[in-house]
Design an enzyme around this catalytic site. Sequence first.
Site, PDB file in Angstrom:
ATOM      1  N   PRO A 284      99.505 -64.926 -19.235  1.00 16.49           N
ATOM      2  CA  PRO A 284     100.939 -65.268 -19.270  1.00 16.49           C
ATOM      3  C   PRO A 284     101.462 -65.319 -20.704  1.00 16.49           C
ATOM      4  CG  PRO A 284      99.690 -66.801 -17.908  1.00 16.49           C
ATOM      5  CD  PRO A 284      98.697 -65.964 -18.641  1.00 16.49           C
ATOM      6  N   GLU A 285     102.581 -64.637 -20.940  1.00 19.22           N
ATOM      7  CA  GLU A 285     103.235 -64.647 -22.251  1.00 19.22           C
ATOM      8  C   GLU A 285     104.592 -65.329 -22.086  1.00 19.22           C
ATOM      9  OE1 GLU A 285     103.190 -60.759 -24.092  1.00 19.22           O
ATOM     10  OE2 GLU A 285     101.480 -60.148 -22.889  1.00 19.22           O
TER      11      GLU A 285
ATOM     12  N   ARG B  12      89.411 -69.220 -15.160  1.00 19.30           N
ATOM     13  CA  ARG B  12      88.610 -68.924 -16.362  1.00 19.30           C
ATOM     14  C   ARG B  12      88.650 -70.039 -17.401  1.00 19.30           C
ATOM     15  NH1 ARG B  12      89.055 -62.859 -18.255  1.00 19.30           N
ATOM     16  NH2 ARG B  12      87.432 -63.648 -19.620  1.00 19.30           N
TER      17      ARG B  12
END
Length: 276
Positions: A2-3, A115
């Site tokens: 996600p940016e 993760r």
Amino acid sequence: MPELPEVETVVRTLRPRLVGRVITAVRLERPDILDPAGTNLAGHLLGRAVTSVERRGKRIVITLDDENRFYVHLGMTGQLTVQAPGEPLQSHTHLVIDVTEPDREQIQVRFRDPRRFGGVWWLGATGTGDERMGPEPLFIRPAQLGARLARTKRAIKAALLDQTLIAGLGNIYVDESLFRAGIHPLTAANRLTPEQTTRLARAIKFILRKAIRHRGSTLRDYRDAAGEAGGFQRRHRVYDRAGKPCSDCETPIERLVVGGRSTHFCPKCQSRRKKS
Ligand SMILES: [Zn+2]
């Protein structure tokens, strides 16, 4: 990962569900997602109302009614979603916060991150979380961007990924912005002309605004707070399109690795020899 557009979309979908509501239960399944380690998160959150949900760079900053703040970083695979308490808990859900909904049922904010590159950072009342973070790209002026780029000889692709130079950009939106600005990703940051810097600042804003309108890009895991995927991945011009024809000139898009990150560009539209 996600940016800025994805994090902004999470914030926009989370804010109306959270602000003004009171936290009634906190369940931390994996204490190692918390920083500083050993923070008594439940002790800080229980009984407090949420007063704001904001974005800074790629961080989701939540402020409580006692001025204390914390932020969530989604890392590579993080999701911050609002769900009904009865919904089954998905695997890799590390934090569950129950929030009252006066007119409706109780809701749960759930942080899930397979993760575990993301996490929750407790800031307290004085921490800003801003330390060493570069300016927000949606508001950066071309001269300001130029001054920051002039300090580094790194490839422009690598420089724009540096969160201390400019906040919020990642692999997708740097590649898309450089394509729109017609700049080769290996160009040394301090060698950009003022015209290129102006084009780049405008391209970054254009791409980010458009991506926010399309609610970000979902490649694999990304979801907004309502659990919805984004739609901007269908509009990528170069990112992850190696071998496919450029939408402007039909030259095949090329891929190279810059600073360990996969980079996509059109060798013709982003030629290093091109005069600008
Ligand atoms: Zn092209």
